[in-house]
Write an enzyme that holds these catalytic residues in place. Structure first.
Site, PDB file in Angstrom:
ATOM      1  N   ASP A 210       0.842  -1.025   0.332  1.00 51.34           N
ATOM      2  CA  ASP A 210      -0.402   0.272   0.233  1.00 51.34           C
ATOM      3  C   ASP A 210       0.726   1.858  -0.297  1.00 51.34           C
ATOM      4  O   ASP A 210       2.063   1.457   0.851  1.00 51.34           O
ATOM      5  CB  ASP A 210      -0.504   0.268   1.542  1.00 51.34           C
ATOM      6  CG  ASP A 210      -1.816   1.273   1.207  1.00 51.34           C
ATOM      7  OD1 ASP A 210      -2.788   1.059   0.410  1.00 51.34           O
ATOM      8  OD2 ASP A 210      -1.756   1.779   1.906  1.00 51.34           O
ATOM      9  N   GLU A 278       1.340  -0.056  -4.878  1.00 51.77           N
ATOM     10  CA  GLU A 278       0.695   0.726  -5.174  1.00 51.77           C
ATOM     11  C   GLU A 278       1.967   2.496  -5.322  1.00 51.77           C
ATOM     12  O   GLU A 278       1.936   2.379  -4.207  1.00 51.77           O
ATOM     13  CB  GLU A 278      -0.583   0.728  -4.654  1.00 51.77           C
ATOM     14  CG  GLU A 278      -1.606   2.034  -4.141  1.00 51.77           C
ATOM     15  CD  GLU A 278      -2.235   2.449  -3.060  1.00 51.77           C
ATOM     16  OE1 GLU A 278      -3.905   3.040  -3.624  1.00 51.77           O
ATOM     17  OE2 GLU A 278      -1.913   2.413  -2.538  1.00 51.77           O
TER      18      GLU A 278
END
Length: 544
Positions: A210, A278
């Protein structure tokens, strides 16, 4: 449908290259214990659906111990399962069942920040002299008491929160309850890498990282410059968030991040584990992806936002995206997605008809890179319309009504039509199931050769049947009006053309002889010379 075997899984260290990864949002996939919230045991129950779809791996969004202020993306223990989702034994059952079905398991690691309930932060904020005093990004106020710089939070307002115990500000790029870790502290990096080792030892095959470009902030805490209005963009909430008024060159995207990623990769390599990062950057996403995935010593893949934007993916945008990527680094490896847990579902976001959605799906499986599918995408689910009183997402509550939040894409998966919760739970679901979704359930589409689910199964089977689509190069990409076309070159040469518009388009086949492929995906017959593609039609052909 035949799936891979566990034996195959163990022998392929490059399994990630060109793989199809199915994202599971665990709160909304399947509730096994009747509390209205999905869990790990529910995932075990539904894994055959994903294997039957033809995916290579699953990515499970966070299930770690958490106060759930941001639904698991605020971690209070990196090495345990939140009771809401089950136990470590339940996670082990997910891995065992997935591997038995030929599915790899990737988990979502949130390393840039923790929850303010994490023991590390509780100790760090106690005073300025404790052993973890420098584990988070702390800074003194300016002389007038204001924050140390102009950095903004993605969730609105300043990225700095005052703490009276230390009489300092701490950095939070997201919620105030999500303090940012200080990666300039070696002990922080080692503690996080220990968490990586923990999950590798439990059998995971990889990680989704993330906000990978948020790990390290400028150690001098310099102000971000303004971003010209014409360049402002955001895949989540365009126009409503002042975060988009800055050029984020100091609060993220720091060069020191590359050294941490090399440490991370060195730990993963002996396990054959892969990672997809990401990249949260609307201006330089592809260039950052190139930095992070090139060279073979950082992460294998990155997850850019170019196809997650509000603006529909046109032929011209597709060509420009691949041109930028090739210029940044020829060996960069993307992981493409149209939808995820943070964006409006692409059926709604781009206003797609059924025919358009099928064309985009077929194009996705023909692209160079790996792919992510978001749960329910294979059913053609539109965005759910959630009333304000039902909202759970803090981002949506903050920016309502201009932006309705992320709950519309996070509603429960629909398995059955004749059930108020779509077969998701025996209790009231944590988010409502919209009536529009019930008719699109797995049960309603399974066995229907004309359904969207059947189309996704065929598309993934087509990709798996042609190794060139997974591993080959992508050449000659061109855009003419709404027509996008390119060649995939490897063990075979495949010509791909897609009419991404409502008018007819003329396709000129490259020189040589060609045989039609993918007729079950709606691919048009080929002959010599020119082919006319109707609205949203495609042409797939193999050179013979």
């Amino acid at each position: 449908m035949q799936t891979q075997t566990a034996t195959t899984l163990a022998k392929d260290p490059d399994w990630w290259r060109g793989a199809v990864i199915y994202q599971i949002y665990p709160r909304s996939y399947q509730d096994s214990n009747g509390d209205g919230v999905g869990d790990l045991a529910g995932i075990v129950e539904r894994l055959p659906h994903i294997a039957g779809l033809g995916a290579d791996a699953i990515w499970i969004s966070p299930f770690f111990t958490s106060p759930m202020k941001d639904f698991g993306y605020d971690v209070s223990d990196y090495c345990d399962v939140d009771p809401m989702f089950g136990t470590l034994a339940d996670f082990d059952a997910v891995v065992a069942r997935a591997h038995g079905l030929g599915l790899r398991v990737m988990i979502d690691l949130v390393l840039s920040h923790t929850s303010d309930q994490h023991p590390w932060f509780k100790e760090s904020r106690a005073n300025r002299t404790n052993p973890k005093a420098d584990w988070f990004v702390w800074a003194d106020p300016k002389g007038d008491g204001t924050p140390p710089n102009n950095w903004l939070s993605i969730f609105g307002g300043s990225a700095w929160q005052w703490d009276g115990r230390r009489e300092q500000y701490y950095l939070h790029n997201f919620l105030t309850s999500q303090p940012d870790l200080n990666f300039h502290c070696d002990a922080v990096q080692e503690a996080l890498l220990d968490a990586v080792r923990f999950w590798l030892e439990r059998g995971v095959d990889g990680f989704r990282l993330d906000t990978i470009n948020f790990y390290i902030a400028d150690k001098y805490l310099r102000d971000n410059p303004p971003l010209p209005k014409e360049l402002r963009n955001d895949s989540i909430a365009p126009g409503v968030n002042p975060y988009n008024h800055q050029l984020h060159i100091f609060d993220k995207n720091q060069p020191e991040n590359l050294e941490f990623l090399k440490k991370f990769r060195a730990i993963c390599n002996p396990y054959g584990a892969a990672a997809v990062g990401e990249v949260g950057d609307a201006q330089r996403g592809l260039e950052i992806m190139a930095e992070y995935t090139s060279g073979g010593d950082k992460v294998q893949m990155c997850y850019p936002f170019e196809m997650l934007q509000p603006k529909r993916l046109t032929a011209a945008l597709l060509a420009d995206t691949f041109a930028r990527m090739a210029k940044a680094a020829p060996d960069a490896w993307p992981c493409w997605a149209y939808s995820n847990h943070d964006t409006v579902r692409h059926i709604t976001r781009w206003g797609l008809s059924d025919a358009a959605a099928r064309a985009y799906t077929t194009m996705l499986v023909c692209l160079r890179g790996s792919l992510c599918l978001y749960q329910g995408e294979e059913l053609g689910l539109p965005e759910a319309d959630i009333a304000f009183e039902d909202l759970q997402d803090p981002y949506g509550i903050e920016f309502w009504p201009e932006f309705k939040g992320r709950d519309g894409c996070r509603t429960p998966m629909v398995w059955q039509t004749d059930n108020a919760s779509g077969g998701f739970s025996t209790a009231k679901p944590w988010l409502p199931v919209t009536a529009a979704h019930l008719g699109l359930s797995v049960a309603a589409q399974d066995g229907d050769a004309s359904s969207m689910l059947a189309h996704y199964r065929a598309a993934l089977a087509f990709r798996r049947a042609h190794a060139t689509l997974r591993y080959g190069s992508m050449e000659g990409i061109a855009a003419t009006g709404d027509l996008a076309q390119f060649l995939r070159v490897g063990d075979e040469t495949i010509f791909c053309a897609f009419n991404l518009g409502d008018a007819e388009a003329e396709v000129v086949l490259p020189g040589g002889s060609w045989a039609a492929l993918g007729t079950d995906l709606g691919s048009q017959p080929v002959g010599a010379g020119t082919i006319t593609l109707g609205p949203w039609q495609v042409c797939l052909a193999k050179k013979i």
